[in-house]
Scaffold this motif. Structure first.
Motif, PDB file in Angstrom:
ATOM      1  N   ALA A 235       0.858  -1.188   0.000  1.00  0.00           N
ATOM      2  CA  ALA A 235       0.000   0.000   0.000  1.00  0.00           C
ATOM      3  C   ALA A 235       0.894   1.237   0.000  1.00  0.00           C
ATOM      4  O   ALA A 235       2.096   1.137   0.229  1.00  0.00           O
ATOM      5  N   GLU A 236       0.290   2.417  -0.253  1.00  0.00           N
ATOM      6  CA  GLU A 236       1.134   3.605  -0.394  1.00  0.00           C
ATOM      7  C   GLU A 236       1.809   4.020   0.907  1.00  0.00           C
ATOM      8  O   GLU A 236       2.767   4.773   0.900  1.00  0.00           O
ATOM      9  N   ASP A 237       1.324   3.531   2.043  1.00  0.00           N
ATOM     10  CA  ASP A 237       1.989   3.895   3.300  1.00  0.00           C
ATOM     11  C   ASP A 237       3.122   2.931   3.649  1.00  0.00           C
ATOM     12  O   ASP A 237       3.676   2.986   4.733  1.00  0.00           O
ATOM     13  N   GLY A 238       3.433   2.048   2.718  1.00  0.00           N
ATOM     14  CA  GLY A 238       4.542   1.126   2.976  1.00  0.00           C
ATOM     15  C   GLY A 238       4.133  -0.060   3.823  1.00  0.00           C
ATOM     16  O   GLY A 238       4.986  -0.801   4.292  1.00  0.00           O
ATOM     17  N   SER A 239       2.835  -0.251   4.013  1.00  0.00           N
ATOM     18  CA  SER A 239       2.378  -1.469   4.671  1.00  0.00           C
ATOM     19  C   SER A 239       2.028  -2.486   3.589  1.00  0.00           C
ATOM     20  O   SER A 239       1.959  -2.148   2.414  1.00  0.00           O
TER      21      SER A 239
ATOM     22  N   ARG B 267       3.832  -4.593  10.102  1.00  0.00           N
ATOM     23  CA  ARG B 267       3.408  -3.842   8.921  1.00  0.00           C
ATOM     24  C   ARG B 267       2.635  -4.697   7.936  1.00  0.00           C
ATOM     25  O   ARG B 267       2.279  -4.241   6.850  1.00  0.00           O
TER      26      ARG B 267
ATOM     27  N   THR C 113      11.951   6.222   2.866  1.00  0.00           N
ATOM     28  CA  THR C 113      11.060   5.284   3.564  1.00  0.00           C
ATOM     29  C   THR C 113      10.202   4.525   2.551  1.00  0.00           C
ATOM     30  O   THR C 113      10.010   4.981   1.411  1.00  0.00           O
TER      31      THR C 113
ATOM     32  N   GLU D 279       7.159   4.365   2.724  1.00  0.00           N
ATOM     33  CA  GLU D 279       6.003   5.215   2.481  1.00  0.00           C
ATOM     34  C   GLU D 279       6.279   6.151   1.301  1.00  0.00           C
ATOM     35  O   GLU D 279       5.460   6.319   0.410  1.00  0.00           O
ATOM     36  N   GLU D 280       7.481   6.702   1.297  1.00  0.00           N
ATOM     37  CA  GLU D 280       7.840   7.581   0.172  1.00  0.00           C
ATOM     38  C   GLU D 280       7.836   6.796  -1.138  1.00  0.00           C
ATOM     39  O   GLU D 280       7.353   7.267  -2.166  1.00  0.00           O
TER      40      GLU D 280
ATOM     41  N   GLY E 218       6.073   4.141  -1.662  1.00  0.00           N
ATOM     42  CA  GLY E 218       4.677   3.796  -1.946  1.00  0.00           C
ATOM     43  C   GLY E 218       3.959   4.943  -2.627  1.00  0.00           C
ATOM     44  O   GLY E 218       3.302   4.751  -3.661  1.00  0.00           O
ATOM     45  N   TYR E 219       4.094   6.134  -2.092  1.00  0.00           N
ATOM     46  CA  TYR E 219       3.400   7.274  -2.700  1.00  0.00           C
ATOM     47  C   TYR E 219       3.920   7.540  -4.108  1.00  0.00           C
ATOM     48  O   TYR E 219       3.154   7.828  -5.018  1.00  0.00           O
TER      49      TYR E 219
ATOM     50  N   TYR F 137       2.543   4.889  -6.427  1.00  0.00           N
ATOM     51  CA  TYR F 137       1.087   4.951  -6.624  1.00  0.00           C
ATOM     52  C   TYR F 137       0.686   6.176  -7.444  1.00  0.00           C
ATOM     53  O   TYR F 137      -0.177   6.111  -8.298  1.00  0.00           O
TER      54      TYR F 137
END
Ligand SMILES: Cc1cc2nc3c(=O)[nH]c(=O)nc-3n(C[C@H](O)[C@H](O)[C@H](O)COP(=O)(O)OP(=O)(O)OC[C@H]3O[C@@H](n4cnc5c(N)ncnc54)[C@H](O)[C@@H]3O)c2cc1C
Ligand code: FES
Ligand code: FES
Lengths: 282, 157, 769
Positions: free
Chosen positions: C485-489, C521, C593, C595-596, C598-599, C602
């Motif tokens: 997912a975009e939050d890195g989970s 995660r 990260t 998350e970075e 992921g975003y 995406y």
């Protein structure tokens, strides 16, 4: 869910409960802990009469002995000083009945009224010459032994057990053995022995064998051998040798032969245990 | 039949209770899914355990009518997934939870024990769990978890 | 070696918080409006033809919506065994048949608005039976004039149904007879095991309904969602596309839920009424009409030379598969294939046996899967041999057990109801298991202690060694899908079926280790046939080993994609980057990260879904190994056996999660002690179960535990994910022989019939007097 049950009544006194029993005679059942009906529902029962609102849960030491209200649960009994009866043996026995969860449900009155042949309590109560008080509009106190010798199930159709009295027996020593397949089990054979020794002689003996698998029996022949004798190896051997194999039977759990062996071993161990306890007292 | 009682501390009133129903059935019918069981219905497995006025009992053997005016606590008493009770955390730490089916009941028995006796010994712990059948774990894990709680200073539970 | 941060840690179970708070996670914690409640009418006869079924009175009760019986359901021969296709179990079952084959067999099912009505209707159904002679003893099944239990035309896959034979095998390596005749020492005996039940705390339960697309949804407490989907589809002639099986949390399986027992009935009810339908087995039904463990009679003969080297081993099996052959041949094959390779030095081996039908309830898969019965016989025979030689039983085993780099001819000759797969043992910690186990147990010291305690007690020590397998080679396939997912989970979609073992957590740990971030995660989804990739399910000790390989591969691919994105960002070769605790580092120490990443992937640049699927096909079945030690005390007057001390040393390769591995050992151990001491389903002379309840079928409680010590012995299995092998089954095989051997040591008596109840032991002691 027992669909045949249409009402759950909660009388506040024994007279009120007796009146309800009369009104719904034949289709009402009392609920102490209620385990029996949840276990074996009965089609003819439509009305339940709960005993919770009647003050029947009490444990008192009176001059005549330990008095236990019929509504007392085994858990309450074990947690109270009632457990000290029979030098604490009673408490240790209570800790082995059913499970802690069920002991929070089982009431003394329910156990007495249902009177399972494999009960842990009956051989002990009988062996201690307990008295039972029944209420049918009035109180009647009778020896537990005569209660069971009569047609007690008929009697219970119009009376309620109020309490049980376990008399104090000075100088008497008791022992109890039960057989279960694992630690948690109903007893498949149990033996309760209580002797009163006066000046090294057995003055009184009260020995019971339960879960044979039939209703507990008094071991009168064994008692006869013991009375008047000193308690020693020879007496114990003689006592054990008269234990008749006809007292026990078979079910799918245990054979007759094995039950007889257990009865013999338990009796010998109980008498030996009493002997050794007696020795330490002196 | 109407039933008024306290469920996990909140006054609760249910209108549609049948006199022949046991507490387990009534609770699950009212979406108290946290009370498991309903398969031995004989008080022997302990999965359906609740606290009745603080005493652990199998709810499948309690006629619902008997709880009128009394306190019934389920595992919700202890904690929720985001705020686990220390006893629940200890169970997880010690691997006491496998399939989890027996666990709410066991936790309630353990909790009731610790409330009465904050420092039970091993025998008392084994006794307190003995009405609960667990086919997954082997019991040692729960015993160890409760022992850990028993070592905590008074009141920490 | 790279240091591991997640694998080897006792991470808390991911589903733990939900389970300890009693969330609505099991099949039954769920209700749908209009749901029908099903109840099954079970046969009261052991063997009978159904002449007529009269449902007139039942149908007229208010609230009855559907009554199913042989007259109104499709007739398709199938097996209830949830195995890979084509199933090695015979097609000898029907949804309902015109014949019943045991007391507790299916006759009809009623679906009603509520349970009470359903039960009342079941009681009102009148069945006219024509009784047939029944078989209750497996020996009688193959007699010349024995009644034929399966005389239906459609039966397929049984060895010789006309003689009640589900399976027969005679495997010979070398010349056992001659070798036995020449052996300096021989041991021989016949060991008997009982009907035992799995006793999952949650009984079998299924809820079915139609979704908004009129597809059939089956919510089931099952170990095998994909096999369930395939079997339902075939039985009901419904395209697989139209069936969805959801496995919520399962309240224990142990093999009993590797069966399709209720799904077909609920599905039929839902398809015919278009209403949700539910059936839950009562405890009694679970004992009688679900599945059991195969009772076996196993004769073992061993021959050894003067130095204690095994020369010949023979195992003759008579297995009782009850009224249906589900898992019959495969369990029987495993009785040999999971035990005999342990002593690979013997050059003459024979494994021969029959699996027969009887008119008794139906054994199926049970944790241990035949090895439990086999080890009871084999390991007790080993102690008999040691006694004859005057040798320490531990030493005898040391001389003979298989070692790293070795193989056994059995591996290739015996598989799952057919030939097996050749393999060399690449990891074996058995010598260390024996060494560490005996030290912890104080074997030598305890063997020197006097056996007799006072006048009426005796103590003794016993041991056994064991192996199992990990997955079914060249048959089992498992797949996994991993999505970021975009939050890195991550979402990990698994067909692997967590039935309480903690496999969701273990598989997430493998993914977490591989990618380089904490297990928390991960959200794990297992299993839903609409969303999970295929996995054969929870059986054959395969989840960690095989599903773990699939997860590992998927995670490697995802890691590569992550590094690819990071490489573009940093303008460097991805291979120069590292991921640690969910952060990508380049050589200069710059961080990025997940998350970075992921975003970016995406929404921002070179958009793509970071995700991968992978599957693994088992190539080998590396055995875990274990050594068990026990001390018992026997009351010589009553025969009561009390285990005092129990030590297990076990090699499962690398334990991905040591606490969960220990949990598998403890759970199987306690179950095995139950087999040895108390568990046994008993029958009347008419085949009626006498003790289908907890009052009389005794499983251990917290008060029955010996002192237990568990010693993990780590090895590295090169074919397993992070060196892991299996641990789920092996230890259930230990207590029967270990406790029997301890009783033997204490009393000189070999208990050959399980369980060793007080009465049985007492009788044996008396016979010996
Ligand atoms: C799983 C299980 C295990 C058990 N194990 C053991 C064991 O190991 N040892 C042992 O000794 N027992 C054991 N018990 C038996 C238990 O002691 C009995 O079930 C007991 O009768 C239940 O008590 P109760 O208060 O629930 O009775 P209830 O079910 O309330 O009542 C039983 C009967 O007594 C009548 N009754 C109740 N109270 C009174 C009263 N005051 N006056 C007149 N009649 C009354 C009721 O009408 C009913 O007919 C076990 C029971 C279960 C369910
Ligand atoms: S369901 Fe209540 S104790 Fe088993
Ligand atoms: S954790 Fe599964 S029954 Fe206890």
């Amino acid at each position: 869910m027992q669909p045949n049950i249409t009402d759950y009544l909660q009388p506040k006194s024994l007279p009120e409960a007796i009146a309800l029993m009369a009104t719904y005679s034949g289709r009402a059942a009392l609920v102490g802990g209620g385990l029996d009906l949840s276990w074996r529902p009965r089609q003819e029962i439509q009305i339940l009469i709960g005993l919770d609102r009647i003050p029947l849960s009490y444990i008192e030491w009176r001059p005549e002995g330990l008095v236990i209200g019929a509504g007392t649960t085994l858990r309450e009994l074990a947690d109270s000083n009632g457990g000290s009866y029979l030098n604490g043996l009673f408490g240790r026995i209570l800790d082995r009945i059913a499970t802690p969860l069920l002991r929070g449900m089982i009431t003394v009155g329910g156990a007495l009224a249902r009177a399972y042949p494999w009960s842990d309590l009956l051989p002990i109560f009988l062996g201690c010459q307990a008295h039972i008080t029944l209420f049918d509009g009035q109180d009647h106190t009778i020896p537990l032994e005569s209660f069971y010798q009569g047609s007690f199930r008929q009697l219970l159709k119009r009376s309620i057990i109020r309490e049980l009295c376990l008399p104090t027996h000075h100088q008497s020593i008791a022992a109890y053995q039960r057989f279960g397949r694992l630690q948690i089990d109903i007893p498949l054979l149990n033996q309760f022995s209580r002797l009163t020794l006066v000046e090294e002689q057995i003055e009184k003996a009260s020995l019971w064998l339960g879960a044979r698998p039939g209703f507990p029996v008094r071991l009168s022949e064994v008692e006869a051998v013991l009375l008047g004798k000193p308690l020693n190896q020879v007496t114990i051997g003689a006592a054990v040798s008269v234990l008749s194999p006809s007292l026990v039977g078979a079910d799918f759990r245990l054979s007759k032969e094995y039950r007889h062996n257990l009865a013999t071993v338990f009796l010998r161990r109980n008498l030996t245990e009493i002997w050794s306890q007696h020795a330490t007292i002196i | 039949m109407q039933l008024s009682f306290k469920l996990n501390g909140s006054a609760t009133q249910w209108e549609d209770v049948y006199p022949g129903e046991n507490l387990l059935e009534v609770l699950r019918r009212h979406d108290c899914w946290e009370v498991k069981g309903n398969n031995c219905t004989n008080g022997e497995c302990g999965a359906c355990t609740i606290l009745l006025d603080g005493i652990p009992v199998p709810s499948c053997t309690v006629f619902a009518a008997r709880v009128e005016g009394r306190n019934v606590d389920t595992i919700r008493l202890l904690g929720d997934p985001d705020h686990l009770h220390p006893l629940q955390q200890a169970f997880l730490r010690h691997g006491a939870v496998q399939c989890g089916y027996c666990i709410p009941g066991m936790l309630l028995s353990a909790h009731a024990l610790l409330v009465r006796n904050p420092h039970p010994n091993r025998d008392e712990i084994q006794q307190s769990l003995s009405g609960h059948l667990c086919r997954c774990t082997g019991y040692l894990q729960q015993i160890e978890a409760i022992e850990e709680m028993a070592r905590l200073p008074e009141g920490a539970e | 070696m790279v240091s591991r941060t997640v694998v080897g840690q006792s991470v808390d179970k991911l589903d733990g918080p939900a389970l300890v708070t009693g969330q609505a996670v099991y099949t039954d914690d769920f209700s749908l409006p209009g749901m029908l409640f099903g109840k099954i009418l079970w046969s009261s006869r052991a063997h009978a033809r159904i002449r007529a079924i009269d449902t007139f009175a039942a149908e007229r009760l208010p609230g009855i919506r559907l009554i199913l019986h042989h007259g109104n359901v499709p007739r398709v021969a199938y097996t209830t065994a949830g195995q890979g296709f084509p199933e090695p179990s015979p097609y000898d079952s029907f949804i309902f048949d015109r014949k019943v084959r045991f007391v507790g067999d299916r006759v009809a099912a009623v679906f009603a608005d509520n349970l009470i009505a359903a039960q009342e209707a079941v009681d009102l159904i009148r069945v006219e039976y024509e009784d047939l002679p029944a078989i209750f003893q497996p020996e009688e099944a193959t007699q010349p004039n024995a009644p034929i239990i399966h005389d239906e035309e459609e039966i397929r896959g049984a060895f010789d149904p006309g003689h009640n034979l589900v399976s027969h095998l005679d495997l010979k390596i070398g010349d056992v007879e001659q070798s036995l005749a020449q052996a300096t020492y021989q041991a021989e005996g016949t060991w008997i095991t009982q009907f035992a039940q799995h006793v999952p705390m949650e009984t079998h339960i299924v809820i079915t309904y139609l979704d908004e697309w009129s597809r059939l949804v089956v919510r089931s407490s099952t170990q095998v969602p994909f096999h369930a989907r395939r079997i339902i589809s075939r039985l009901l002639d419904l395209p697989i596309q139209k069936v969805r099986v959801i496995k919520p949390r399962v309240g224990g399986g142990f093999g009993g839920k590797q069966e399709i027992l209720l799904e077909d009935l609920c599905a039929l009810a839902t398809l015919r009424t278009r209403r949700p339908a539910r059936i839950e087995l009562s405890r009694k039904e679970e004992f009688v009409s679900a599945r059991l463990m195969h009772p076996m009679k196993i004769q073992v003969r061993l021959g050894a030379d003067s130095g204690g080297q095994l020369q010949a081993m023979e195992m003759r099996v008579l297995a009782n598969t009850g009224a249906y052959g589900t898992h019959g041949s495969t369990v029987f094959f495993n009785t040999g294939s999971k035990t005999l390779p342990l002593y690979n030095k013997a050059s003459h081996v024979r494994f021969v046996g029959d699996v027969v039908y009887t008119n008794l309830p139906v054994p199926g898969a049970y944790r241990g899967y035949g090895a439990t019965e086999g080890y009871f016989a084999l390991e007790c025979a080993m102690d008999q041999l040691a006694a004859k030689m005057g040798m320490d039983p531990l030493l005898l085993r040391r001389k003979n057990h298989i070692r790293e780099g070795e193989t056994s001819p059995i591996f290739i000759k015996l598989g799952e109801g057919r030939e097996g797969v050749d393999q060399t043992v690449q990891s074996c910690g058995l010598d260390r298991c024996i060494e560490l186990g005996m030290k912890a147990f104080k074997w030598d010291e305890k063997r020197k202690n006097p056996r007799r305690i006072g006048s009426d007690r005796a103590r003794g020590v016993g041991m056994s060694i064991l192996m199992q397998g990990s997955s079914i080679p060249r048959v089992d396939m498992a797949a996994a899908n991993l999505r970021m997912a975009e939050d890195g989970s991550f979402h990990l979609f698994l067909g692997a079926t967590d039935i309480g073992t903690g496999s969701d957590t273990i598989l997430a740990q493998i993914a977490a280790e591989t990618i380089g971030l904490p297990t928390q995660r991960f959200t794990v989804h297992s299993s839903d046939t609409d969303f999970s990739p295929f996995d054969k399910g929870a059986y054959a000790s395969s989840t960690t080993y095989l599903s773990g390989q699939a997860v590992y591969k998927a995670a490697l691919a995802v890691r590569k994609q992550i590094l690819g994105v990071a490489g573009l960002w940093f303008h460097v070769e991805p291979s120069t980057l590292e991921i640690c605790q969910g952060v990508v580092f380049n050589r200069q120490g710059a961080r990025l990260t997940l998350e970075e990443i992921g975003y970016r992937s995406y929404y921002l640049a070179d958009q793509q879904q970071i995700e991968a699927s992978a599957s693994a096909l088992s190539q080998a079945s590396p055995p875990p190994f274990s050594a068990h030690f026990a001390e018992v005390e026997i009351d010589l007057e009553t025969g009561i056996v009390r285990p005092l001390d129990y030590v297990v040393a076990v090699d499962c390769g690398v334990a991905i999660n040591p606490e969960l591995a220990r949990g598998q050992v403890l759970g199987s151990l306690i179950n095995g002690i139950g087999f040895a001491l108390s568990e046994e389903l008993l029958f009347s002379s008419r085949g009626v179960a006498l003790n289908p309840n907890f009052l009389d079928y005794k499983i251990l409680t917290s008060l029955d535990l010996p002192r237990i010590e568990i010693i993990p012995v780590e090895t590295n299995e090169p074919t397993g994910p992070y060196g892991a092998k299996s641990i789920g089954e092996i230890c259930i095989n230990g207590p029967l022989p270990t406790l029997a051997n301890a009783i033997f040591d204490a009393t000189g008596i070999q208990m050959k019939e399980a369980p060793f109840t007080a009465e049985r032991v007492w009788r044996a002691l008396k016979r010996n007097e």
